[in-house]
Design a protein around this motif. Structure first.
Motif, mmCIF file in Angstrom:
data_model
loop_
_atom_site.group_PDB
_atom_site.id
_atom_site.type_symbol
_atom_site.label_atom_id
_atom_site.label_comp_id
_atom_site.label_asym_id
_atom_site.label_seq_id
_atom_site.Cartn_x
_atom_site.Cartn_y
_atom_site.Cartn_z
ATOM 1 N N LEU A 1 17.898 -4.801 1.097
ATOM 2 C CA LEU A 1 17.960 -3.634 2.149
ATOM 3 C C LEU A 1 16.212 -3.399 2.714
ATOM 4 N N TYR A 2 16.153 -3.379 4.071
ATOM 5 C CA TYR A 2 14.876 -3.267 4.516
ATOM 6 C C TYR A 2 15.021 -2.030 5.354
ATOM 7 N N PRO A 3 14.465 -0.804 4.774
ATOM 8 C CA PRO A 3 14.746 0.423 5.188
ATOM 9 C C PRO A 3 13.463 0.959 6.131
ATOM 10 N N GLY A 4 13.766 1.760 7.053
ATOM 11 C CA GLY A 4 12.446 2.040 7.908
ATOM 12 C C GLY A 4 13.007 3.314 9.000
ATOM 13 N N SER A 5 11.943 3.787 9.505
ATOM 14 C CA SER A 5 12.339 4.730 10.597
ATOM 15 C C SER A 5 12.617 3.772 11.868
ATOM 16 N N PHE A 6 11.763 2.924 12.234
ATOM 17 C CA PHE A 6 11.885 1.874 13.243
ATOM 18 C C PHE A 6 11.952 2.603 14.679
ATOM 19 N N ASP A 7 10.946 3.431 14.750
ATOM 20 C CA ASP A 7 10.716 4.386 15.760
ATOM 21 C C ASP A 7 9.550 4.066 16.741
ATOM 22 N N ILE B 1 12.967 -4.171 0.548
ATOM 23 C CA ILE B 1 11.773 -4.808 0.992
ATOM 24 C C ILE B 1 11.204 -3.740 1.813
ATOM 25 N N ARG B 2 9.775 -3.817 1.648
ATOM 26 C CA ARG B 2 8.812 -2.970 2.304
ATOM 27 C C ARG B 2 7.800 -3.786 2.787
ATOM 28 N N GLY B 3 7.141 -3.680 4.119
ATOM 29 C CA GLY B 3 6.033 -4.281 4.557
ATOM 30 C C GLY B 3 4.782 -3.748 4.118
ATOM 31 N N LEU B 4 3.613 -4.312 3.925
ATOM 32 C CA LEU B 4 2.387 -3.996 3.516
ATOM 33 C C LEU B 4 1.454 -4.229 4.646
ATOM 34 N N ASP C 1 -1.514 -11.558 12.610
ATOM 35 C CA ASP C 1 -1.082 -11.219 13.985
ATOM 36 C C ASP C 1 -0.680 -9.550 14.091
ATOM 37 N N HIS C 2 0.030 -9.156 13.084
ATOM 38 C CA HIS C 2 0.661 -7.555 12.897
ATOM 39 C C HIS C 2 -0.119 -6.873 12.295
ATOM 40 N N ALA C 3 -1.154 -7.080 11.789
ATOM 41 C CA ALA C 3 -1.832 -5.943 10.875
ATOM 42 C C ALA C 3 -2.288 -4.653 11.510
ATOM 43 N N HIS C 4 -2.532 -4.684 12.933
ATOM 44 C CA HIS C 4 -2.711 -3.444 13.327
ATOM 45 C C HIS C 4 -1.811 -2.840 13.939
ATOM 46 N N LEU C 5 -0.330 -3.469 13.927
ATOM 47 C CA LEU C 5 0.696 -2.771 14.711
ATOM 48 C C LEU C 5 1.397 -1.618 13.920
ATOM 49 N N SER C 6 1.696 -0.433 14.520
ATOM 50 C CA SER C 6 2.664 0.440 13.958
ATOM 51 C C SER C 6 3.256 1.168 14.931
ATOM 52 N N ASP D 1 11.091 12.245 8.158
ATOM 53 C CA ASP D 1 10.009 13.643 8.070
ATOM 54 C C ASP D 1 8.855 13.045 9.195
ATOM 55 N N LYS D 2 9.367 12.700 10.248
ATOM 56 C CA LYS D 2 8.452 12.577 11.428
ATOM 57 C C LYS D 2 8.785 12.867 12.669
ATOM 58 N N ARG D 3 8.210 12.928 13.715
ATOM 59 C CA ARG D 3 8.594 13.419 15.225
ATOM 60 C C ARG D 3 9.104 12.075 15.776
ATOM 61 N N MET E 1 3.645 -8.951 2.571
ATOM 62 C CA MET E 1 2.344 -8.846 3.257
ATOM 63 C C MET E 1 2.444 -8.942 4.697
ATOM 64 N N THR E 2 1.964 -8.151 5.420
ATOM 65 C CA THR E 2 1.837 -8.267 7.003
ATOM 66 C C THR E 2 1.138 -9.552 7.380
ATOM 67 N N SER E 3 1.724 -10.325 8.420
ATOM 68 C CA SER E 3 0.792 -11.535 9.124
ATOM 69 C C SER E 3 -0.365 -10.917 9.638
HETATM 70 P P1 ADP Z 1 8.389 4.253 7.773
HETATM 71 O O1 ADP Z 1 9.547 3.566 6.738
HETATM 72 O O2 ADP Z 1 7.333 4.567 6.612
HETATM 73 O O3 ADP Z 1 9.175 5.246 8.486
HETATM 74 P P2 ADP Z 1 8.410 2.308 9.478
HETATM 75 O O4 ADP Z 1 9.698 2.269 10.188
HETATM 76 O O5 ADP Z 1 7.282 1.975 10.713
HETATM 77 O O6 ADP Z 1 7.672 3.047 8.608
HETATM 78 O O7 ADP Z 1 8.233 0.657 9.018
HETATM 79 C C1 ADP Z 1 9.328 0.261 7.986
HETATM 80 C C2 ADP Z 1 8.509 -0.785 7.087
HETATM 81 O O8 ADP Z 1 7.831 -1.637 7.741
HETATM 82 C C3 ADP Z 1 7.543 -0.107 6.027
HETATM 83 O O9 ADP Z 1 7.650 -0.756 4.908
HETATM 84 C C4 ADP Z 1 6.200 -0.469 6.805
HETATM 85 O O10 ADP Z 1 5.282 -0.604 5.775
HETATM 86 C C5 ADP Z 1 6.792 -1.867 7.287
HETATM 87 N N1 ADP Z 1 5.796 -2.044 8.536
HETATM 88 C C6 ADP Z 1 5.385 -1.169 9.614
HETATM 89 N N2 ADP Z 1 4.402 -1.701 10.383
HETATM 90 C C7 ADP Z 1 4.111 -3.051 9.772
HETATM 91 C C8 ADP Z 1 3.463 -4.329 10.031
HETATM 92 N N3 ADP Z 1 2.563 -3.946 11.376
HETATM 93 N N4 ADP Z 1 3.317 -5.319 9.239
HETATM 94 C C9 ADP Z 1 4.241 -5.463 8.378
HETATM 95 N N5 ADP Z 1 5.109 -4.308 7.860
HETATM 96 C C10 ADP Z 1 4.912 -3.291 8.628
#
Ligand code: ADP
Length: 170
Positions: free
Chosen positions: A15-21, A96-99, A132-137, A50-52, A128-130
């Motif tokens: 499972l790869y969970p997240g907000s993806f927003d 799975i979580r990304g770091l 190329d994407h380390a600065h992305l949020s 828990d975010k806007r 671990m993030t690649s």
């Molecule tokens: P959250 O689950 O905290 O709301 P996101 O939806 O933004 O966060 O991200 C989902 C998952 O992807 C989290 O594990 C987050 O650490 C990871 N992630 C976010 N941005 C990146 C990135 N640039 N590279 C690798 N992993 C990322």
């Protein structure tokens, strides 16, 4: 980009969970790599983080779905329970979580230990993030998009187009 395998019924599920927003290329890279490691990957869009939020759950799911069609062993779904509960309900063995930088670590460490406390059968796995994407949020992507700055090289094409449309509507 590597093609994924078809997933048999007994495939190891992650499972790869997240907000993806919204979904961005850092997320897509984690999905691609997880799809190469697991028989099946469920990208789980958390309904009420828990975010806007900028996007509705339906939009967040739709954009994930569009971006993962090339991997036949990846699906998108939404959930509103605890993540470990949803993982167990979907027979996932790993979350799975990304770091990115060390700033992600403290929170993820705490979360992983709490999830293990709740369900020791589900393993937390960190990719671990690649570089190329380390600065992305998602937060930065939203900020850029809301100011009309180009985000085409940061998110899948469908997401960039949808963000443009969204800005025009507001
Ligand atoms: P959250 O689950 O905290 O709301 P996101 O939806 O933004 O966060 O991200 C989902 C998952 O992807 C989290 O594990 C987050 O650490 C990871 N992630 C976010 N941005 C990146 C990135 N640039 N590279 C690798 N992993 C990322």
């Amino acid at each position: 980009m590597s093609e994924s395998r078809p997933s048999p019924d007994n495939a190891l599920v992650a499972l790869y969970p997240g907000s993806f927003d919204p979904l961005h290329n850092g997320h897509v890279d984690i999905i691609r790599r997880a799809a190469g490691l697991f028989g099946r990957v469920i990208v789980a869009v958390y309904d009420t983080p828990d975010k806007r939020l900028l996007l509705t759950t339906a939009e967040r799911i739709e954009w994930v779905r569009e971006a993962v069609t090339r991997w036949t062993n990846v699906e998108a779904a939404s959930y509103s329970t605890l993540t470990v509960e949803y993982a167990a309900a979907r027979d996932a063995r790993a979350i799975i979580r990304g770091l990115r930088a060390t700033s992600d670590f403290d929170f993820e460490f705490q979360l992983a230990l709490m999830n293990r406390h709740l369900n020791p059968d589900i393993e937390a796995l960190f990719l671990m993030t690649s570089l190329d994407h380390a600065h992305l949020s998602s937060t930065l992507v939203k900020e850029l998009a809301q100011h009309g700055a180009p985000v085409d090289d940061l998110v899948p094409a469908g997401v960039a187009e949808a963000l443009r449309r969204k800005r025009e509507q507001t």
